[in-house]
Design a protein around this motif. Structure first.
Motif, PDB file in Angstrom:
ATOM      1  N   GLN A  98       0.820  -1.190   0.000  1.00  0.00           N
ATOM      2  CA  GLN A  98       0.000   0.000   0.000  1.00  0.00           C
ATOM      3  C   GLN A  98       0.869   1.261   0.000  1.00  0.00           C
ATOM      4  OE1 GLN A  98      -3.218  -0.324  -0.442  1.00  0.00           O
ATOM      5  NE2 GLN A  98      -3.086  -2.564  -0.294  1.00  0.00           N
ATOM      6  N   ALA A  99       0.209   2.419  -0.183  1.00  0.00           N
ATOM      7  CA  ALA A  99       0.941   3.683  -0.256  1.00  0.00           C
ATOM      8  C   ALA A  99       1.683   3.988   1.039  1.00  0.00           C
ATOM      9  CB  ALA A  99      -0.029   4.826  -0.582  1.00  0.00           C
ATOM     10  N   ASN A 100       1.159   3.508   2.170  1.00  0.00           N
ATOM     11  CA  ASN A 100       1.816   3.750   3.460  1.00  0.00           C
ATOM     12  C   ASN A 100       2.928   2.748   3.759  1.00  0.00           C
ATOM     13  OD1 ASN A 100       0.380   1.442   3.989  1.00  0.00           O
ATOM     14  ND2 ASN A 100      -0.902   2.316   5.619  1.00  0.00           N
ATOM     15  N   GLY A 101       3.211   1.851   2.794  1.00  0.00           N
ATOM     16  CA  GLY A 101       4.279   0.879   2.977  1.00  0.00           C
ATOM     17  C   GLY A 101       3.824  -0.439   3.567  1.00  0.00           C
ATOM     18  N   GLN A 102       2.582  -0.521   4.046  1.00  0.00           N
ATOM     19  CA  GLN A 102       2.076  -1.754   4.628  1.00  0.00           C
ATOM     20  C   GLN A 102       1.750  -2.764   3.528  1.00  0.00           C
ATOM     21  OE1 GLN A 102       1.824  -2.397   7.990  1.00  0.00           O
ATOM     22  NE2 GLN A 102       2.897  -0.439   8.206  1.00  0.00           N
ATOM     23  N   MET A 103       1.956  -4.057   3.847  1.00  0.00           N
ATOM     24  CA  MET A 103       1.653  -5.123   2.901  1.00  0.00           C
ATOM     25  C   MET A 103       0.311  -5.751   3.268  1.00  0.00           C
ATOM     26  SD  MET A 103       4.246  -5.054   0.856  1.00  0.00           S
ATOM     27  CE  MET A 103       4.188  -6.601  -0.040  1.00  0.00           C
ATOM     28  N   THR A 104      -0.594  -5.825   2.307  1.00  0.00           N
ATOM     29  CA  THR A 104      -1.882  -6.469   2.503  1.00  0.00           C
ATOM     30  C   THR A 104      -2.088  -7.509   1.398  1.00  0.00           C
ATOM     31  OG1 THR A 104      -3.027  -4.802   1.167  1.00  0.00           O
ATOM     32  CG2 THR A 104      -2.851  -4.382   3.546  1.00  0.00           C
ATOM     33  N   HIS A 105      -3.167  -8.285   1.526  1.00  0.00           N
ATOM     34  CA  HIS A 105      -3.492  -9.275   0.505  1.00  0.00           C
ATOM     35  C   HIS A 105      -4.791  -8.872  -0.196  1.00  0.00           C
ATOM     36  CE1 HIS A 105      -0.483 -11.702   2.566  1.00  0.00           C
ATOM     37  NE2 HIS A 105      -0.461 -12.474   1.492  1.00  0.00           N
ATOM     38  N   GLU A 106      -4.774  -8.949  -1.493  1.00  0.00           N
ATOM     39  CA  GLU A 106      -5.951  -8.627  -2.286  1.00  0.00           C
ATOM     40  C   GLU A 106      -6.205  -9.750  -3.289  1.00  0.00           C
ATOM     41  OE1 GLU A 106      -5.485  -4.873  -4.185  1.00  0.00           O
ATOM     42  OE2 GLU A 106      -5.292  -3.743  -2.310  1.00  0.00           O
ATOM     43  N   GLN A 107      -7.494  -9.963  -3.578  1.00  0.00           N
ATOM     44  CA  GLN A 107      -7.843 -10.965  -4.594  1.00  0.00           C
ATOM     45  C   GLN A 107      -7.684 -10.350  -5.978  1.00  0.00           C
ATOM     46  OE1 GLN A 107     -11.063 -14.011  -4.195  1.00  0.00           O
ATOM     47  NE2 GLN A 107     -12.029 -12.847  -5.820  1.00  0.00           N
ATOM     48  N   LYS A 108      -7.030 -11.089  -6.848  1.00  0.00           N
ATOM     49  CA  LYS A 108      -6.795 -10.602  -8.202  1.00  0.00           C
ATOM     50  C   LYS A 108      -7.194 -11.686  -9.192  1.00  0.00           C
ATOM     51  CE  LYS A 108      -2.978  -8.345  -9.027  1.00  0.00           C
ATOM     52  NZ  LYS A 108      -1.560  -8.016  -9.301  1.00  0.00           N
ATOM     53  N   THR A 109      -7.901 -11.289 -10.252  1.00  0.00           N
ATOM     54  CA  THR A 109      -8.252 -12.206 -11.326  1.00  0.00           C
ATOM     55  C   THR A 109      -7.289 -11.988 -12.486  1.00  0.00           C
ATOM     56  OG1 THR A 109     -10.596 -12.201 -10.700  1.00  0.00           O
ATOM     57  CG2 THR A 109     -10.051 -12.952 -12.922  1.00  0.00           C
ATOM     58  N   LEU A 110      -6.646 -13.059 -12.901  1.00  0.00           N
ATOM     59  CA  LEU A 110      -5.659 -12.972 -13.972  1.00  0.00           C
ATOM     60  C   LEU A 110      -6.106 -13.808 -15.165  1.00  0.00           C
ATOM     61  CD1 LEU A 110      -2.363 -13.456 -11.908  1.00  0.00           C
ATOM     62  CD2 LEU A 110      -3.401 -11.298 -12.628  1.00  0.00           C
ATOM     63  N   SER A 111      -5.897 -13.280 -16.348  1.00  0.00           N
ATOM     64  CA  SER A 111      -6.171 -14.019 -17.577  1.00  0.00           C
ATOM     65  C   SER A 111      -4.890 -14.706 -18.016  1.00  0.00           C
ATOM     66  CB  SER A 111      -6.672 -13.072 -18.673  1.00  0.00           C
ATOM     67  OG  SER A 111      -7.906 -12.492 -18.303  1.00  0.00           O
ATOM     68  N   ILE A 112      -4.978 -16.018 -18.210  1.00  0.00           N
ATOM     69  CA  ILE A 112      -3.809 -16.828 -18.531  1.00  0.00           C
ATOM     70  C   ILE A 112      -3.965 -17.425 -19.922  1.00  0.00           C
ATOM     71  CG2 ILE A 112      -2.290 -18.680 -17.752  1.00  0.00           C
ATOM     72  CD1 ILE A 112      -2.713 -16.437 -15.714  1.00  0.00           C
ATOM     73  N   LYS A 113      -2.943 -17.294 -20.723  1.00  0.00           N
ATOM     74  CA  LYS A 113      -2.920 -17.922 -22.041  1.00  0.00           C
ATOM     75  C   LYS A 113      -2.194 -19.257 -21.921  1.00  0.00           C
ATOM     76  CE  LYS A 113      -3.378 -18.091 -26.571  1.00  0.00           C
ATOM     77  NZ  LYS A 113      -4.714 -18.136 -27.219  1.00  0.00           N
ATOM     78  N   ILE A 114      -2.906 -20.352 -22.189  1.00  0.00           N
ATOM     79  CA  ILE A 114      -2.286 -21.681 -22.157  1.00  0.00           C
ATOM     80  C   ILE A 114      -1.726 -21.954 -23.552  1.00  0.00           C
ATOM     81  CG2 ILE A 114      -2.595 -24.120 -21.700  1.00  0.00           C
ATOM     82  CD1 ILE A 114      -3.045 -22.270 -19.277  1.00  0.00           C
ATOM     83  N   PRO A 115      -0.407 -22.017 -23.692  1.00  0.00           N
ATOM     84  CA  PRO A 115       0.167 -22.222 -25.026  1.00  0.00           C
ATOM     85  C   PRO A 115      -0.138 -23.617 -25.560  1.00  0.00           C
ATOM     86  CG  PRO A 115       1.818 -21.430 -23.438  1.00  0.00           C
ATOM     87  CD  PRO A 115       0.622 -21.859 -22.659  1.00  0.00           C
ATOM     88  N   LYS A 116      -0.462 -23.704 -26.825  1.00  0.00           N
ATOM     89  CA  LYS A 116      -0.662 -24.998 -27.469  1.00  0.00           C
ATOM     90  C   LYS A 116       0.629 -25.804 -27.389  1.00  0.00           C
ATOM     91  CE  LYS A 116      -1.739 -26.990 -32.011  1.00  0.00           C
ATOM     92  NZ  LYS A 116      -2.144 -26.683 -33.409  1.00  0.00           N
TER      93      LYS A 116
END
Length: 344
Positions: free
Chosen positions: A192-210
């Motif tokens: 965070q901006a104050n230097g503290q570390m927190t956990h957030e949920q993130k959705t990521l798009s993943i490309k699965i290579p053939k």
């Protein structure tokens, strides 16, 4: 400046070839990397090694470094030969250190390799201030070698990246054959901006290579942990695990699929259609086939850079007997082979 030359740091002679320098560098990295070394100053040691290598591996930088070594007071005033200082000089000597990558497999990272040596050297020049890590570094403000060390530590801390993160991703065999897009949700550490570390949920798009195979890793740059010192985020590495039906086994890029066949198909030979990961395929069963025989379909395995093969493992099964006619058919079969003796 340290009396120890870059050649001394790497343990090579001034006549060492590019290959010799690279070999010595890799050997030292394996020894002093902070992940494997117990030395309290491992970060500083690896940064020193990295700086030496970044200069000596580059032909132009090496030539410049050798010239400076032969005439260390070239230019106007003290350290002007390194920083390009003095009247009309340009800040920065062009020697750069950077993060050491992939010396210990995917995701290995050196915490002390991010010091920009040109920033440090230019601080001693006489030609103006030099911007380094968001701070003004003027030549008059360091007070000798103590200031040099403070600046190096500061530059190193500000450039340290966050930790790499590792996880598994389960994909289907169809996705591996065709390539696919996946969305995953992760709890990731965020600064965070104050230097503290927190956990957030993130959705990521993943490309699965053939053609990707089991155990390979997909790298998502900058999706790892945030840096405590304001540097770049680490990377996220997703290890691929392939989900597949129970009648399929995977060995590298080769795929083994068990296929059930009737006794007469195996005995007389026949052409059957099999639903495989590569699609529906017509397959010829050779006459006299036995359970456990493999039929090899070249290039029909996982379509990796070198495509694997698909092996159909035959499994002879008896059909169910539910009518009198079927029972009589088996009785006739028994009579037809009454003189056949098999090992038991």
């Amino acid at each position: 400046m340290s009396e120890k030359s870059y050649y001394d740091v790497l343990g090579v002679s001034k006549e060492a070839s590019e290959a010799d320098i690279k070999k010595a560098y890799r050997k030292l990295v394996r020894k002093y990397h902070p992940d494997v070394s117990d030395l309290p100053n491992a970060d500083e040691k690896i940064a020193e090694i990295n700086n030496a290598y970044e200069t000596l591996k580059d032909e132009d930088k090496r030539r410049e470094y050798d010239a400076i070594g032969a005439n260390p007071f070239a230019g106007q005033g003290g350290f002007g030969g390194f920083g390009g200082g003095g009247s009309g000089g340009s800040a920065g000597g062009g020697f750069r250190g950077e993060v050491i990558k992939d010396q210990f497999g995917v995701g290995a990272r050196c915490g002390g390799g991010g010091v920009r040596v040109d920033d440090i050297f230019s601080a001693f020049g006489q030609g103006g201030n030099h911007q380094a890590g968001g701070r003004q570094a003027g030549g008059a403000g360091f007070g000798g070698f103590e200031g040099f060390e403070d600046f190096a530590r500061q530059a190193q801390a500000e450039s340290n990246a966050g930790q790499d993160q590792h996880a598994e991703i389960n994909v289907t065999l169809d996705s591996v054959y065709q390539g696919d897009d996946y969305n995953i949700k992760l709890q990731v550490p965020v600064r965070q901006a104050n230097g503290q570390m927190t956990h957030e949920q993130k959705t990521l798009s993943i490309k699965i290579p053939k053609g990707i195979t089991e155990g390979k890793q997909i790298r998502l740059a900058g999706q790892g942990s945030a840096s405590y010192s304001g540097g770049k985020n680490g990377d996220l590495f997703l290890k691929v695990k392939i989900d597949h039906p129970a009648n399929i086994r995977i060995d590298g890029a080769d795929v083994y699929q068990t296929v059930n066949v009737m006794p007469w198909e195996a005995g007389l030979g026949d052409k059957i259609t099999v639903d495989t990961p590569a699609g529906k395929l017509g397959v010829n069963i050779p006459a006299g086939s036995k359970s456990g025989n493999n039929l090899r379909l070249k290039g029909k395995g996982i379509p990796a850079k070198t495509a694997g093969d698909l092996y159909l493992t035959l499994n002879i099964v008896n059909p169910p007997i539910s009518t009198d006619a079927q029972k009589q058919a088996f009785e006739a079969l028994k009579d037809s082979f009454a003189d056949v003796d098999i090992a038991r």
